[in-house]
Design a protein around this motif. Sequence first.
Motif, mmCIF file in Angstrom:
data_model
loop_
_atom_site.group_PDB
_atom_site.id
_atom_site.type_symbol
_atom_site.label_atom_id
_atom_site.label_comp_id
_atom_site.label_asym_id
_atom_site.label_seq_id
_atom_site.Cartn_x
_atom_site.Cartn_y
_atom_site.Cartn_z
ATOM 1 N N PHE A 65 0.829 -1.205 0.000
ATOM 2 C CA PHE A 65 0.000 0.000 0.000
ATOM 3 C C PHE A 65 0.867 1.260 0.000
ATOM 4 C CE2 PHE A 65 -2.951 -3.187 1.596
ATOM 5 C CZ PHE A 65 -4.053 -2.932 0.785
ATOM 6 N N THR A 66 0.989 1.835 -1.180
ATOM 7 C CA THR A 66 1.622 3.134 -1.359
ATOM 8 C C THR A 66 0.716 3.922 -2.309
ATOM 9 O OG1 THR A 66 2.882 2.607 -3.370
ATOM 10 C CG2 THR A 66 3.876 1.972 -1.264
ATOM 11 N N GLU A 67 1.049 5.179 -2.517
ATOM 12 C CA GLU A 67 0.264 5.973 -3.467
ATOM 13 C C GLU A 67 0.401 5.421 -4.883
ATOM 14 O OE1 GLU A 67 -1.865 8.182 -2.483
ATOM 15 O OE2 GLU A 67 -1.196 7.933 -0.407
ATOM 16 N N ASP A 68 1.511 4.760 -5.161
ATOM 17 C CA ASP A 68 1.742 4.229 -6.513
ATOM 18 C C ASP A 68 1.047 2.895 -6.754
ATOM 19 O OD1 ASP A 68 3.346 6.384 -7.152
ATOM 20 O OD2 ASP A 68 5.176 5.390 -6.449
ATOM 21 N N THR A 69 0.721 2.161 -5.696
ATOM 22 C CA THR A 69 0.161 0.827 -5.897
ATOM 23 C C THR A 69 -1.329 0.847 -6.243
ATOM 24 O OG1 THR A 69 -0.145 0.592 -3.494
ATOM 25 C CG2 THR A 69 1.837 -0.388 -4.468
ATOM 26 N N ASP A 70 -1.971 1.996 -6.174
ATOM 27 C CA ASP A 70 -3.370 2.056 -6.615
ATOM 28 C C ASP A 70 -3.486 1.601 -8.070
ATOM 29 O OD1 ASP A 70 -4.069 2.991 -4.151
ATOM 30 O OD2 ASP A 70 -4.541 5.037 -4.793
ATOM 31 N N ARG A 71 -2.499 1.946 -8.863
ATOM 32 C CA ARG A 71 -2.480 1.538 -10.277
ATOM 33 C C ARG A 71 -2.480 0.020 -10.392
ATOM 34 N NH1 ARG A 71 2.117 0.338 -13.435
ATOM 35 N NH2 ARG A 71 1.849 0.640 -15.702
#
Length: 222
Positions: free
Chosen positions: A118-124
């Motif tokens: 869970f990071t801001e980049d893993t939403d993709r």
Amino acid sequence: MAPHHPEDVRMTAARPPRRAVAAAERTRQPTEVRRRLIVEAAVPLIAERGYASVGVRDVAAAAGVSVGTVTYHFGSVQEVLTEAMVLHIERYYAALSEAAERAGDAAEALRLLVDALFTEDTDRHWRMWFDYWNAGDQDPDQGFTRGQAQRYGTWHQQIRSLAQWGVDEGEFTCDDLDGFTVRFAALADGLALQRLRQSPPLTTQDARRHLNRLIETELRLM
């Protein structure tokens, strides 16, 4: 496999002399190289538009090849997209494994795994993951379903091996490693879906906190 498309033979000659020629078309590359180039081009398309919104012309344009080239190497656009998703998923979970391998012990490895999930980049990634599963539900091809199950099995094994490492090293105890693995994977999926829909709102920090709480509850520190 579709027959060789006439367009594929003519397209280099038809281009104006000063127009840039795609790298894939400058030389006749081996089949596996061309397939890989096409699959690589499809990954960002799925991320941007969603699995169901990408067509064969989109893939051809992104790869810098003709539609005939795509249909020559792949039986359908779904075959391209499936291979693209497999490529993305393998890279994603390889990166998770590398993060965990940097840890000095199993407890730290699990914390690093949660942080990487869970990071801001893993939403993709999560958006692509759910698109992939939805596509499988809508397709009668059992091979597609088996492929999804195999990749999910690999993910479960990755989680379980970290927990087993901690038990073997005496860091913590667990009466049900298989159950812990299922609950960890299910909670990660559920939190990811809530994170994407933001109903109710969920931050990456809160998603990590919930998963770490599961670890603390089920893997008792020695």
